[in-house]
Design a protein around this motif. Structure first.
Motif, PDB file in Angstrom:
ATOM      1  N   GLU A  91      48.015  47.571  40.483  1.00 36.71           N
ATOM      2  CA  GLU A  91      47.724  45.819  40.570  1.00 36.71           C
ATOM      3  C   GLU A  91      46.629  46.083  39.497  1.00 36.71           C
ATOM      4  O   GLU A  91      45.632  46.765  39.823  1.00 36.71           O
ATOM      5  CB  GLU A  91      48.022  45.028  42.089  1.00 36.71           C
ATOM      6  N   ILE A  92      46.637  44.749  38.510  1.00 42.31           N
ATOM      7  CA  ILE A  92      45.483  44.561  37.941  1.00 42.31           C
ATOM      8  C   ILE A  92      44.819  42.998  38.262  1.00 42.31           C
ATOM      9  O   ILE A  92      45.575  42.787  38.794  1.00 42.31           O
ATOM     10  CB  ILE A  92      46.080  44.810  36.504  1.00 42.31           C
ATOM     11  N   VAL A  93      43.503  43.478  38.489  1.00 42.49           N
ATOM     12  CA  VAL A  93      43.248  42.184  39.195  1.00 42.49           C
ATOM     13  C   VAL A  93      41.912  42.418  38.352  1.00 42.49           C
ATOM     14  O   VAL A  93      41.499  42.911  37.287  1.00 42.49           O
ATOM     15  CB  VAL A  93      42.577  42.314  40.447  1.00 42.49           C
ATOM     16  N   GLU A  94      41.254  41.244  38.636  1.00 36.74           N
ATOM     17  CA  GLU A  94      39.828  40.669  38.049  1.00 36.74           C
ATOM     18  C   GLU A  94      39.119  40.826  38.524  1.00 36.74           C
ATOM     19  O   GLU A  94      38.929  40.743  39.357  1.00 36.74           O
ATOM     20  CB  GLU A  94      40.183  38.387  37.902  1.00 36.74           C
ATOM     21  N   LEU A  95      37.953  41.416  37.560  1.00 35.54           N
ATOM     22  CA  LEU A  95      35.891  41.300  38.099  1.00 35.54           C
ATOM     23  C   LEU A  95      35.447  39.935  38.436  1.00 35.54           C
ATOM     24  O   LEU A  95      35.875  39.223  36.853  1.00 35.54           O
ATOM     25  CB  LEU A  95      35.601  42.161  37.191  1.00 35.54           C
ATOM     26  N   PRO A  96      34.481  39.921  39.401  1.00 36.09           N
ATOM     27  CA  PRO A  96      34.213  40.219  40.057  1.00 36.09           C
ATOM     28  C   PRO A  96      36.110  40.499  41.214  1.00 36.09           C
ATOM     29  O   PRO A  96      36.439  39.319  41.176  1.00 36.09           O
ATOM     30  CB  PRO A  96      33.180  39.762  41.093  1.00 36.09           C
ATOM     31  N   TYR A  97      36.248  41.240  42.391  1.00 33.61           N
ATOM     32  CA  TYR A  97      37.053  41.566  42.565  1.00 33.61           C
ATOM     33  C   TYR A  97      36.881  40.803  43.797  1.00 33.61           C
ATOM     34  O   TYR A  97      35.843  41.344  44.811  1.00 33.61           O
ATOM     35  CB  TYR A  97      37.465  42.549  43.249  1.00 33.61           C
ATOM     36  N   LYS A  98      37.074  39.991  44.723  1.00 31.47           N
ATOM     37  CA  LYS A  98      37.156  39.215  46.233  1.00 31.47           C
ATOM     38  C   LYS A  98      37.558  40.084  47.428  1.00 31.47           C
ATOM     39  O   LYS A  98      37.729  39.562  48.104  1.00 31.47           O
ATOM     40  CB  LYS A  98      37.095  37.897  45.886  1.00 31.47           C
ATOM     41  N   GLY A  99      38.767  40.416  46.939  1.00 28.84           N
ATOM     42  CA  GLY A  99      40.286  41.065  47.918  1.00 28.84           C
ATOM     43  C   GLY A  99      39.729  42.608  48.877  1.00 28.84           C
ATOM     44  O   GLY A  99      37.920  42.417  48.514  1.00 28.84           O
ATOM     45  N   THR A 100      39.700  43.118  49.982  1.00 23.07           N
ATOM     46  CA  THR A 100      39.202  43.995  50.193  1.00 23.07           C
ATOM     47  C   THR A 100      40.489  45.310  49.868  1.00 23.07           C
ATOM     48  O   THR A 100      41.243  44.644  49.422  1.00 23.07           O
ATOM     49  CB  THR A 100      39.438  43.993  51.887  1.00 23.07           C
ATOM     50  N   LEU A 101      39.655  46.618  50.199  1.00 26.81           N
ATOM     51  CA  LEU A 101      40.334  47.592  49.499  1.00 26.81           C
ATOM     52  C   LEU A 101      40.786  48.533  50.246  1.00 26.81           C
ATOM     53  O   LEU A 101      40.075  48.102  51.624  1.00 26.81           O
ATOM     54  CB  LEU A 101      39.591  48.348  48.953  1.00 26.81           C
ATOM     55  N   ASN A 102      41.678  48.831  50.944  1.00 27.88           N
ATOM     56  CA  ASN A 102      42.583  49.541  52.048  1.00 27.88           C
ATOM     57  C   ASN A 102      41.708  51.073  51.277  1.00 27.88           C
ATOM     58  O   ASN A 102      41.064  51.012  50.928  1.00 27.88           O
ATOM     59  CB  ASN A 102      44.168  50.175  51.609  1.00 27.88           C
ATOM     60  N   PRO A 103      41.179  51.693  52.548  1.00 23.86           N
ATOM     61  CA  PRO A 103      40.908  53.529  52.893  1.00 23.86           C
ATOM     62  C   PRO A 103      40.959  54.066  51.229  1.00 23.86           C
ATOM     63  O   PRO A 103      42.792  54.169  51.077  1.00 23.86           O
ATOM     64  CB  PRO A 103      41.033  54.221  53.541  1.00 23.86           C
ATOM     65  N   GLY A 104      40.574  54.947  50.751  1.00 22.39           N
ATOM     66  CA  GLY A 104      41.071  55.519  49.455  1.00 22.39           C
ATOM     67  C   GLY A 104      40.960  54.907  48.519  1.00 22.39           C
ATOM     68  O   GLY A 104      40.891  55.970  47.486  1.00 22.39           O
ATOM     69  N   GLU A 105      41.573  53.369  48.631  1.00 22.85           N
ATOM     70  CA  GLU A 105      41.353  52.692  47.754  1.00 22.85           C
ATOM     71  C   GLU A 105      39.799  52.519  46.923  1.00 22.85           C
ATOM     72  O   GLU A 105      39.544  52.188  47.587  1.00 22.85           O
ATOM     73  CB  GLU A 105      41.926  51.199  47.536  1.00 22.85           C
ATOM     74  N   LYS A 106      40.302  52.434  45.155  1.00 23.93           N
ATOM     75  CA  LYS A 106      38.737  51.932  44.403  1.00 23.93           C
ATOM     76  C   LYS A 106      39.369  51.217  43.094  1.00 23.93           C
ATOM     77  O   LYS A 106      40.855  51.492  42.942  1.00 23.93           O
ATOM     78  CB  LYS A 106      38.007  53.588  44.189  1.00 23.93           C
ATOM     79  N   LEU A 107      38.150  51.254  42.972  1.00 26.83           N
ATOM     80  CA  LEU A 107      38.474  49.522  41.510  1.00 26.83           C
ATOM     81  C   LEU A 107      38.176  50.329  40.222  1.00 26.83           C
ATOM     82  O   LEU A 107      37.587  50.797  40.032  1.00 26.83           O
ATOM     83  CB  LEU A 107      37.561  49.097  41.304  1.00 26.83           C
ATOM     84  N   VAL A 108      39.071  50.929  39.254  1.00 28.82           N
ATOM     85  CA  VAL A 108      38.434  51.288  37.600  1.00 28.82           C
ATOM     86  C   VAL A 108      38.527  49.995  36.357  1.00 28.82           C
ATOM     87  O   VAL A 108      39.863  49.890  36.677  1.00 28.82           O
ATOM     88  CB  VAL A 108      39.514  52.308  37.447  1.00 28.82           C
ATOM     89  N   LYS A 109      37.424  49.856  36.184  1.00 23.31           N
ATOM     90  CA  LYS A 109      37.385  49.093  35.157  1.00 23.31           C
ATOM     91  C   LYS A 109      37.817  49.501  33.870  1.00 23.31           C
ATOM     92  O   LYS A 109      38.130  50.689  33.321  1.00 23.31           O
ATOM     93  CB  LYS A 109      36.474  48.487  34.468  1.00 23.31           C
ATOM     94  N   LEU A 110      38.953  48.521  33.421  1.00 26.84           N
ATOM     95  CA  LEU A 110      39.925  48.627  32.153  1.00 26.84           C
ATOM     96  C   LEU A 110      38.800  48.429  30.793  1.00 26.84           C
ATOM     97  O   LEU A 110      39.020  47.223  30.359  1.00 26.84           O
ATOM     98  CB  LEU A 110      41.216  48.330  32.334  1.00 26.84           C
ATOM     99  N   GLY A 111      38.979  49.385  29.842  1.00 31.34           N
ATOM    100  CA  GLY A 111      37.981  48.782  28.474  1.00 31.34           C
ATOM    101  C   GLY A 111      36.730  48.073  29.347  1.00 31.34           C
ATOM    102  O   GLY A 111      35.701  48.476  30.031  1.00 31.34           O
ATOM    103  N   THR A 112      36.468  47.237  28.371  1.00 27.80           N
ATOM    104  CA  THR A 112      35.617  46.445  27.753  1.00 27.80           C
ATOM    105  C   THR A 112      35.532  44.644  28.429  1.00 27.80           C
ATOM    106  O   THR A 112      34.801  44.066  28.998  1.00 27.80           O
ATOM    107  CB  THR A 112      34.946  46.126  26.490  1.00 27.80           C
ATOM    108  N   SER A 113      36.946  44.617  29.418  1.00 24.01           N
ATOM    109  CA  SER A 113      37.867  43.387  29.389  1.00 24.01           C
ATOM    110  C   SER A 113      36.913  43.187  30.982  1.00 24.01           C
ATOM    111  O   SER A 113      36.260  44.261  31.017  1.00 24.01           O
ATOM    112  CB  SER A 113      39.396  43.011  29.791  1.00 24.01           C
ATOM    113  N   GLU A 114      37.212  42.432  31.459  1.00 24.55           N
ATOM    114  CA  GLU A 114      36.869  42.121  32.987  1.00 24.55           C
ATOM    115  C   GLU A 114      37.773  42.429  34.229  1.00 24.55           C
ATOM    116  O   GLU A 114      38.220  41.168  34.682  1.00 24.55           O
ATOM    117  CB  GLU A 114      35.887  40.395  32.996  1.00 24.55           C
ATOM    118  N   LYS A 115      38.744  43.222  34.011  1.00 25.27           N
ATOM    119  CA  LYS A 115      39.729  43.699  34.560  1.00 25.27           C
ATOM    120  C   LYS A 115      39.734  45.074  35.104  1.00 25.27           C
ATOM    121  O   LYS A 115      38.796  45.399  34.270  1.00 25.27           O
ATOM    122  CB  LYS A 115      41.139  43.614  33.944  1.00 25.27           C
TER     123      LYS A 115
END
Length: 141
Positions: free
Chosen positions: A36-60
């Motif tokens: 799933e692509i999300v907006e930064l800053p991310y306000k949701g919760t991540l499950n164990p094993g999940e992480k966010l990887v920023k897409l280029g210079t965008s705020e996603k």
């Protein structure tokens, strides 16, 4: 496309030292990309094993999942000419994915790492299809 059932568990210890220890236990680190692509800053919760990887210079960012699978469970998935849709079950969830890349040890050909691409009904996926030619061409006969 055929389906392949694969059980996994979340991977919380990241890094080279943890990956080497996993391989010693006959387990393989796996990453599921294309979440799933999300907006930064991310306000949701991540499950164990999940992480966010920023897409280029965008705020996603995209949610990427790190998992562990047993070496014996992936043999029939990797060493075959067939293409499978993988039904990956972990943490009580089931995700569909396809095999994107496999990394091998340069000397022993042991599997070091597997990359999967998450598949949904709404987004197209490009994969390589093996072609097996049989017989002779009409011009050759």
């Amino acid at each position: 496309m055929k389906t392949y059932q694969l059980n996994a568990e979340p991977r919380t210890d990241l890094g080279k030292k943890a990956a080497v220890a996993l391989r010693g236990e006959a387990k393989i680190p796996v990453v599921i990309n294309g979440g799933e692509i999300v907006e930064l800053p991310y306000k949701g919760t991540l499950n164990p094993g999940e992480k966010l990887v920023k897409l280029g210079t965008s705020e996603k960012a995209v949610i990427v999942t790190d998992l562990i699978v047993n070496k014996d469970d992936v043999r029939k998935l990797i060493y075959t000419p067939e293409i499978f849709t993988i039904e990956l079950s972990y943490n009580g969830q089931v995700k569909k994915a396809v095999l994107k890349d496999v990394q091998y040890h340069p000397v022993t050909d042991a599997i070091l790492h597997i990359d999967l691409m998450e598949v949904t009904d709404t987004k197209p996926v490009v994969i390589e299809v093996p072609v097996k030619l049989e017989g002779h061409a009409a011009g050759v006969k």
